[in-house]
Design a protein around this motif. Sequence first.
Motif, PDB file in Angstrom:
ATOM      1  N   GLU A 132     109.137 -44.669 123.028  1.00 58.79           N
ATOM      2  CA  GLU A 132     109.350 -46.055 123.434  1.00 58.79           C
ATOM      3  C   GLU A 132     110.185 -46.162 124.708  1.00 58.79           C
ATOM      4  O   GLU A 132     109.857 -46.921 125.621  1.00 58.79           O
ATOM      5  CB  GLU A 132     110.005 -46.860 122.308  1.00 58.79           C
ATOM      6  N   ARG A 135     108.061 -44.949 127.517  1.00 60.83           N
ATOM      7  CA  ARG A 135     107.053 -45.954 127.865  1.00 60.83           C
ATOM      8  C   ARG A 135     107.670 -47.078 128.696  1.00 60.83           C
ATOM      9  O   ARG A 135     107.072 -47.551 129.669  1.00 60.83           O
ATOM     10  CB  ARG A 135     106.429 -46.534 126.589  1.00 60.83           C
ATOM     11  N   GLN A 136     108.856 -47.516 128.309  1.00 65.45           N
ATOM     12  CA  GLN A 136     109.523 -48.582 129.047  1.00 65.45           C
ATOM     13  C   GLN A 136     109.828 -48.153 130.481  1.00 65.45           C
ATOM     14  O   GLN A 136     109.673 -48.940 131.431  1.00 65.45           O
ATOM     15  CB  GLN A 136     110.815 -48.988 128.332  1.00 65.45           C
ATOM     16  N   ARG A 140     108.343 -49.862 133.955  1.00 66.93           N
ATOM     17  CA  ARG A 140     109.190 -50.348 135.054  1.00 66.93           C
ATOM     18  C   ARG A 140     108.698 -49.814 136.391  1.00 66.93           C
ATOM     19  O   ARG A 140     108.719 -50.517 137.410  1.00 66.93           O
ATOM     20  CB  ARG A 140     110.648 -49.914 134.839  1.00 66.93           C
TER      21      ARG A 140
END
Length: 233
Positions: A132, A135-136, A140
Amino acid sequence: MPSTEELLKRLGVNIDPETLRLALTHRSYAYEHGGIPTNERLEFLGDSVLGYAVTDHLYKNYPDLPEGDLAKRRSAVVSTRALAGIARSLGVGEFILLGQGEILTNGKDKSSILADTMESLIGATFLNHGIEVARQMVMRLILPLLHDVDVLGAGTDWKTAIQEIAAAKKLGNIEYRVTGSGPDHQRTYQAVLHIGGTAYGAGTGPSKKEAEQESAAVSWKMVRPHDESTEAK
């Protein structure tokens, strides 16, 4: 070389020092230092995380796009050119551990090395924090590219794209006129694309190939079909 803390600040994540150093260790440096581990395994991991994150985003946010268009968008934003551009914007090159040969040939600005290192940093983030957070971070970095019509319009192969448009518009033969400047160990190339004898876009790069790609990208924006200049978001 600035502190790696600055790099982590730019990335927006924390990576433990050992894993971060590994992510920044190019094979040329490893070879000159007794065959220590390189970032290639992290690169392999990061490539998969990157592909998953972008594919998941595209699938969920573009429900009406057919498979071919989804694949084209993914290809555009995970390409060597796109990743190298992200790396340059973050100043990643100054942190990469390179062997003397790569240092002398300006390896810190080579698109292939920059792109591979970005994938390694994604892989390192995944190892430290899981999918997670990784992925973030990918989102960005990648989201601005997904909204960039110029990036999406031509995919990853600018030279092929400009060739197709030039042929469709019957503009004439394509010729890249390339010159070089600077010392041999840090040479910069300039390319100007001529179509039908007319000069179009110019590009620069640490290799002839990258200079030609840049000039093709600039030229594509000048001659692209009108219906590719806008896109519904």
